[in-house]
Design an enzyme around this catalytic site. Structure first.
Site, short mmCIF file in Angstrom:
data_model
loop_
_atom_site.label_atom_id
_atom_site.label_comp_id
_atom_site.label_asym_id
_atom_site.label_seq_id
_atom_site.Cartn_x
_atom_site.Cartn_y
_atom_site.Cartn_z
N GLY A 168 0.79 -1.23 0.00
CA GLY A 168 0.00 0.00 0.00
C GLY A 168 0.82 1.28 0.00
O GLY A 168 0.31 2.33 0.41
N SER B 121 2.05 3.25 -2.56
CA SER B 121 1.54 4.29 -3.46
C SER B 121 0.19 4.79 -3.00
O SER B 121 -0.12 5.99 -3.09
CB SER B 121 1.46 3.75 -4.89
OG SER B 121 2.72 3.33 -5.36
N ASP C 15 8.21 7.55 -3.40
CA ASP C 15 7.50 6.27 -3.43
C ASP C 15 8.41 5.27 -4.13
O ASP C 15 8.71 5.40 -5.31
CB ASP C 15 6.18 6.42 -4.19
CG ASP C 15 5.40 5.12 -4.23
OD1 ASP C 15 5.50 4.34 -3.26
OD2 ASP C 15 4.70 4.87 -5.22
N PRO D 91 9.75 1.19 -5.15
CA PRO D 91 9.15 -0.11 -5.49
C PRO D 91 9.42 -1.17 -4.44
O PRO D 91 10.44 -1.16 -3.75
CB PRO D 91 9.83 -0.47 -6.82
CG PRO D 91 11.11 0.27 -6.80
CD PRO D 91 10.87 1.53 -6.04
N ASN E 238 -0.37 -1.43 7.71
CA ASN E 238 -1.44 -1.02 6.81
C ASN E 238 -2.49 -2.13 6.65
O ASN E 238 -2.27 -3.28 7.00
CB ASN E 238 -0.83 -0.64 5.46
CG ASN E 238 -1.80 0.10 4.58
OD1 ASN E 238 -2.72 0.77 5.05
ND2 ASN E 238 -1.62 -0.01 3.26
N ASP F 133 -7.86 -2.56 8.50
CA ASP F 133 -9.30 -2.80 8.34
C ASP F 133 -9.59 -4.22 7.90
O ASP F 133 -10.65 -4.78 8.20
CB ASP F 133 -9.91 -1.81 7.35
CG ASP F 133 -9.18 -1.83 6.01
OD1 ASP F 133 -7.96 -1.56 5.99
OD2 ASP F 133 -9.82 -2.12 4.97
N GLY G 193 42.78 -26.02 -24.89
CA GLY G 193 42.99 -26.80 -26.11
C GLY G 193 43.09 -25.97 -27.36
O GLY G 193 43.21 -26.52 -28.47
N SER G 194 43.06 -24.65 -27.25
CA SER G 194 43.11 -23.81 -28.45
C SER G 194 44.51 -23.74 -29.04
O SER G 194 44.68 -23.36 -30.21
CB SER G 194 42.62 -22.40 -28.12
OG SER G 194 43.46 -21.80 -27.13
N SER H 35 42.05 -17.20 -19.02
CA SER H 35 41.59 -15.86 -18.60
C SER H 35 40.26 -15.51 -19.28
O SER H 35 40.22 -14.66 -20.16
CB SER H 35 42.65 -14.80 -18.88
OG SER H 35 43.19 -14.89 -20.17
#
Length: 639
Positions: free
Chosen positions: A43, A45, A117, A119, A172, A175, A477-478, A548
């Protein structure tokens, strides 16, 4: 006797006086910056929308638009959905969530307010930290049906780390639990137990219904058991100035203004304290002293400037001062160091890796930095300190930082402007972390750079060569080691002074304590790069043969060396060919899942974007490739 015209004139004059008094009263009212935070759909916002509505700051056209939007996007049936006042993005309205930080201004007879406000979604934690960075108070909302949730704890911890000392625990939707006192008191007890270690000066719990306005601006008759203030009453009266009083003068220089030869001013915003014409000041990094000659603004000169004012300062003396430095009071200078301890909130989906080079940016300074040690991370459920080798998305850790050059700073607890920083990824330029400095880390007083009579240049000249670090990178292996070994033999036969640092060989000694996790790979490359630098200082041609896999570490190695000294050699061999060769049988094991974190299989290899030398091995022999490498080195005067 007053004529009709004179009576009207006197009435107009009285009105002008009244307007002047009103404007003066508004300017003299204090300002409270606060944010709303907590978990999704608690609640936040709606509460801000209710505050704007109840303080009569919604115009008729806005209210009409809000009623239309409520019918289209609302989530409360035929009633007005106050959340839509601040959830302005289309994506926010479609999903019924807050994504970006929304700032709103409102005022009461006692105080002015700027509310952020923020998030509640975990993936937008960085936005919550942005809103908290300038706030004096946080309203932590809790859904009375849900109680304390992980994001409630995370946001509270971040608020504490960002220097917020006052909390409103807004329980909040009271109620929806029948205004039950026991539910409220249980949530308050749970929160106080969790927040005991966070160091807040005050926690004010308030049961409320943001949707219907209970205990928001006025006390509600539906909670006769609650004797505390309404939310707006508490916001009007909470004392937030205690920590701001008496802070020393800090002026981070943002720009040097030189419109002509007779004017040299330093522009910026006073971060804390106050300064007057004639006051002594010190340049933070150099310690040079001077006095304030003028305080210049667009509207004319001032005798004095205080926290929050944007001014240009002119000094009595010519001192070396530029962006990245600070003017400070001589009696209370900030720390100047290249190592410090800090709390860090990690924002990136890729984990923090100690040893990796990032860009550290303060209010006005920027420098390369690494996390030299991750001491621990904080458990968001109980604030406990836990051992860790990396930080994941939204985790909070205590870290030691090592910087490429000293910066001027204060502890964050003393100054939120000069004690904060962000970390930026060197490749993507994304903000990956936000930090709060705790204290400088001092080197041992008996450790200094030892002056050497024999220079690196003289060591290279006696060898008749130019020092270089040839950094061979590519998949396992390259052919890296084969090519490096053949080149080493050829250079040695020609009388050149060389040395090979090979990945496998180094792991038998210098790096025998490291494994193959991403964290260990970063430290592996850091140690090898430092060793290669020492060898280059000795005048050698160093052949480094390492997979690397990460661009950031190869960039870090390059930046350690002198200009033109680092030569990145990309040995480009297709994965299929490397797996076919498989000289050590590692690909077969990795593809069966017997070896974890194997580059190219379940650990990434980041291809060089701008290698100095790109070798394609397809269709060519190692001897042909070495001939090309030797020719390249000779053309550029390395040998």
């Amino acid at each position: 006797m007053l004529t009709a015209n004179s009576a009207l004139l006197r009435k107009d004059e009285d009105a002008l006086v009244d307007i002047g008094d009103y404007v003066a009263a508004q300017e003299n009212k204090g300002l409270l910056r606060f944010l709303t935070c907590g978990s999704v759909d608690d609640g936040k916002s709606t509460l801000i929308g209710r505050l704007l509505y109840d303080t009569k700051l919604i115009f008729e056209d806005q209210l009409a638009a809000l009623e239309r939007d409520s019918r289209k996007h609302g989530t409360v049936g035929d009633e007005i959905d106050f959340a839509l006042l601040v959830d302005g993005l289309e994506a926010e309205r479609e999903q019924g969530i807050t994504i970006d930080v929304a700032y709103r201004f409102f005022s009461t007879p006692k105080r002015k307010f700027i509310v952020a406000d923020t998030p509640g979604h975990e993936q937008y934690t960085r936005n919550m930290a942005t809103g908290a960075s300038t706030a004096d108070l946080a309203i932590v909302l809790v859904d009375a049906r849900q109680g304390i949730l992980p994001q409630t704890r995370r946001h509270s911890m971040i608020a504490s780390l960002l220097g917020i000392r006052h909390i409103v625990l807004a329980v909040n939707k009271i109620d929806l639990v029948g205004f039950d006192r026991a539910t409220f008191e249980r949530i308050v007890e749970d929160y106080r137990s969790f927040a005991e270690e966070l160091g807040f000066d005050s926690i004010q719990p308030i049961p409320m219904s943001a949707r219907y306005g209970d205990n928001v601006t006025l006390s509600s008759g539906k909670t006769p058991w609650y004797r505390g203030p309404s939310l707006i009453e508490h916001l009007e009266n909470v004392d937030i100035d205690a920590h701001a009083e008496g802070r020393p003068f800090r002026f981070p220089v943002q720009y040097v203004s030189r419109p002509n030869l007779n004017f040299r001013g330093f522009a910026g915003t006073v971060a804390s304290g106050r300064i007057a014409v004639g006051d002594p000041v010190t340049v933070a990094k150099s310690g040079k002293r001077s006095q304030i000659r003028r305080i210049v603004t667009r509207d004319g000169d001032l005798d004095e400037a205080v926290e929050g004012q944007a001014v240009t300062l002119l000094l009595e003396d010519e001192v070396e001062l530029s962006r990245g430095n600070m003017l400070v009071t001589p009696e209370a200078r900030p720390h100047v160091a290249d190592q410090f301890a800090a709390n860090l909130v990690w924002f990136d989906e890729k984990p923090l890796l100690p040893g990796r080079s990032y860009i550290l940016r303060t209010e006005t300074d920027e420098v390369s930095a690494t996390v030299s040690q991750l001491k621990h991370r904080r458990n968001i459920n109980n604030s406990a300190q836990e051992a860790a080798t990396s930080l994941e998305l939204n985790e909070v850790g205590h870290c030691h930082f090592s910087l490429q050059a000293p910066i001027a700073f204060d502890a964050f607890a003393d100054n939120r402007t000069t004690g904060a920083f962000i970390l930026i990824d060197r490749l993507t330029n994304a903000t990956v972390g936000a930090g709060m400095i705790l204290r400088p880390l001092r080197r041992a007083a008996n450790i200094h750079w030892q002056a050497l009579d024999v220079t690196r240049q003289s060591r290279a000249e006696i060898k008749h060569q130019k020092p270089a670090v040839l950094w061979f990178t590519g998949l396992s292996g390259s052919g890296k080691s084969t090519i490096a070994n053949l080149l080493d033999k050829k250079l040695h036969a020609a009388g050149r002074h060389t040395y090979i640092l090979d990945g496998d060989n180094v792991r038998h000694g210098l790096n025998r304590d490291l494994g193959f996790s991403d964290e260990d790979r970063v430290e592996n490359i850091r140690r090898v790069a430092e060793t290669a630098k020492l060898m280059a200082d000795a005048g050698l041609i160093v052949l480094v043969s390492f997979i690397s896999p990460f661009r950031a570490e190869r960039r870090m190695a390059r930046e350690l060396m002198n200009e033109g000294e680092f030569v990145e050699v990309f040995v480009d061999t297709p994965f299929e060919e490397c797996a076919r060769r498989d000289p050590k049988g590692l690909y077969a094991k990795a593809l069966k899942g017997e070896i974890k974190n194997f580059t190219g299989v379940d650990s990434p290899y980041e291809t060089p974007e701008r290698a100095d030398i790109h070798i394609s091995t397809t269709g060519r022999t190692p001897e042909e490739l070495v001939d090309d490498l030797e020719a390249w080195l000779k053309e550029r005067g390395y040998c």
